[in-house]
Scaffold this active site. Structure first.
Site, PDB file in Angstrom:
ATOM      1  N   SER A 120     -29.126 -22.109 -36.803  1.00 12.05           N
ATOM      2  CA  SER A 120     -30.431 -22.636 -36.403  1.00 12.05           C
ATOM      3  C   SER A 120     -31.552 -21.800 -37.003  1.00 12.05           C
ATOM      4  O   SER A 120     -31.320 -20.702 -37.508  1.00 12.05           O
ATOM      5  CB  SER A 120     -30.560 -22.629 -34.879  1.00 12.05           C
ATOM      6  OG  SER A 120     -30.684 -21.287 -34.430  1.00 12.05           O
ATOM      7  N   LYS A 121     -32.768 -22.341 -36.892  1.00 16.84           N
ATOM      8  CA  LYS A 121     -33.947 -21.620 -37.381  1.00 16.84           C
ATOM      9  C   LYS A 121     -34.078 -20.281 -36.642  1.00 16.84           C
ATOM     10  O   LYS A 121     -34.489 -19.275 -37.214  1.00 16.84           O
ATOM     11  CB  LYS A 121     -35.186 -22.484 -37.165  1.00 16.84           C
ATOM     12  CG  LYS A 121     -36.472 -21.829 -37.642  1.00 16.84           C
ATOM     13  CD  LYS A 121     -37.678 -22.702 -37.375  1.00 16.84           C
ATOM     14  CE  LYS A 121     -38.964 -22.021 -37.764  1.00 16.84           C
ATOM     15  NZ  LYS A 121     -39.257 -20.780 -37.044  1.00 16.84           N
TER      16      LYS A 121
END
Length: 503
Positions: free
Chosen positions: A262-263
């Site tokens: 994920s970011k």
């Protein structure tokens, strides 16, 4: 393959393109090129509430930068256009109606409140509410009210959705190119919404209709879409169309711990998860391009996330990837993302670059440092050639080469211990030797200096370490005589004299 290969990348313009999406695009591109087929880009923007301005342009620019532009898309070879779903919305109602007419779909008039009440009731009984064959004839649907009443309700503007009527008591044996046979029990599936009364299709209907009309031969997508596969295959069957072949790619996993990349992982560990920088009012998310990665690097490391050619080979050009690519060699299990290994890949591509290309990229960094003298492009090219083996990125060049441009103002404390009582006298002698050299090239200077040391029985360490310390300020950097050649005779002597004074 008997039918022409046509594959697509179909992102939603809801923000920047995640690196997982880029890998999906890449695998579609490689598969198309390997099989002499077409790779097209379709923008799936039916959910206007999640539309983000600039996202569509970002997707196009990212694919362009990576060198995997689509053969067909908005404004390019629009053989099956429009390629923006929002511009195709006039098409979908007729297909929803076809499913109603064939008995494969039905109207549902349940309000959000009524469905919430059903969910709560099920929860109280320790059950999960699924809208399907168990209850569709007990709910507010066209399966239990007359055709006339259904028509009247629609005509009066009552909200409705069209749901797919999932078959009962069937085991679907489906083939996935990567996973082999996958089985699904239709009794466990819900009756998905296909169309809403606002005139917009859901993802499932629009996706199937578009893939059929655009003659998609293979659907290659992330494994998060695997649960949708039975519905999609059933929709093809309900329309009487031949389904494409499916391949579900493994997830890209976090570098540390479990779960999907994920970011947040990138923010926490300091690496990008987007191909290009993305700016919002909240701030800037870094991109691989702006971090100094080469597009070839990103293509290379993404290709090896979940695929290999069966050998130990790690470095592939795009052409080599096309040649070697085979969907059956994609792994079923997730692939760990390795930011450190990605830097290693970038180093491999950096050292392959022409020195002139790297010198051009380095030039703006040098300009920003206000160096006192102008360096010629030829000198900068020489410097780059001497330092690039130690760098992962062009942004590291200054730290590796600042001593070429600026004389040291301080000296490494540990290295200064090599400056002994007899060192100043030896350095004065060295200056005399250097002053006499007319052909000031690395090889010639080295030969003359070493001959002088041999003749006078001076130990190598007694001269070489103080000499390097004088020029660099530390015991680091490339071959000493290469440094001497680049900075020139006058500057070399000036730096030795300064060291004699300061040390």
């Amino acid at each position: 393959m008997s039918i022409p290969v046509r594959v697509r990348f179909a992102p939603s313009p809801t923000g920047p393109l995640h690196i997982g999406g880029v890998r999906t695009a890449l695998f579609n591109y490689l598969f198309a090129k390997k099989n002499g087929g077409t790779f097209y880009l379709r923008i799936e923007d039916t959910d206007q509430t999640r539309f983000v301005p600039g996202a569509e342009e970002y997707i196009m620019e990212a694919l362009e930068w990576l060198g995997i532009s689509p053969d067909e898309t908005i404004g390019k070879n629009e053989k099956f256009g429009p390629y923006r779903q929002s511009e195709r919305k006039h098409l979908y109602k007729q297909y929803a109606d076809l499913l109603i007419d064939s008995g494969n779909a039905y109207y549902a008039f349940d309000t959000a409140e009524a469905l919430d009440a059903h969910r709560k009731q099920h929860e109280e009984q320790g059950k999960t509410f699924i809208y399907n064959h168990h209850n569709r004839e007990k709910l507010d649907t066209s399966l239990v009210i007359s055709e006339e009443e259904t028509a009247n309700r629609i005509a009066s503007g009552q909200d409705y959705v069209i749901r797919f009527k999932t078959p009962v008591n069937e085991t679907l044996h489906l083939q996935d190119i990567i996973r082999g046979e996958v089985k699904f029990e239709t009794n466990l599936l819900d009756d998905k919404v296909l169309f809403k009364s606002d005139g917009m299709p859901t993802y499932h209907l629009a996706n199937i209709v578009d893939d059929h009309l655009m003659e998609t031969s293979h659907v290659i997508r992330g494994e998060e879409w695997l649960p949708s596969m039975p519905l999609h295959v059933l929709l093809y069957r309900a329309f009487g169309w031949e389904a494409p072949e499916f391949a579900h790619l493994p997830l890209i996993l976090k570098p540390v711990g479990n779960g999907k990349l994920s970011k947040r992982d990138g923010d926490k560990m300091g690496f990008p998860v987007f191909p290009l920088e993305w700016k919002t009012a909240e701030g800037v998310s870094s991109g691989y391009r702006e971090k100094g990665f080469f597009p070839e690097t990103v293509i290379n490391f993404l290709a090896l996330l979940g695929w290999n050619d069966g050998t130990e080979k790690e470095l592939f050009s795009l052409e080599e990837l096309i040649e070697a690519f085979d969907l059956t060699r994609v792994h079923k299990s997730g692939a760990k993302f390795d930011p450190e290994k990605n830097k290693w890949f970038n180093h491999q591509y950096l050292v392959k670059q022409k020195n002139k290309t790297l010198a051009k990229a380095f030039a703006p960094i040098i300009e920003s440092k206000n160096v006192s003298r102008d360096f010629t492009f030829s000198e900068m090219t020489k410097i780059v050639a001497l330092i690039k083996d130690r760098a992962h990125f062009v942004s590291e060049f200054w730290e590796l080469s600042d001593f070429f441009f600026v004389a040291p103002t301080s000296y490494d404390e540990k290295a200064s211990k090599n400056w002994k009582e007899e060192t100043p006298a030896l350095m004065e002698e060295l200056i005399s030797v250097l002053e006499e050299i007319s052909d000031f090239t690395s090889v010639n200077i080295e030969t003359i200096v070493k001959d002088w040391m041999t003749k006078n029985e001076i130990g190598m360490g007694k001269v070489m370490q103080p000499f390097r310390l004088s020029l660099v300020g530390a015991l680091k950097g490339p071959h000493l005589f290469d440094i001497v050649e680049v900075i020139g005779k006058d500057e070399t002597i000036r730096r030795i004299q300064k060291a004699i004074t300061l040390l």
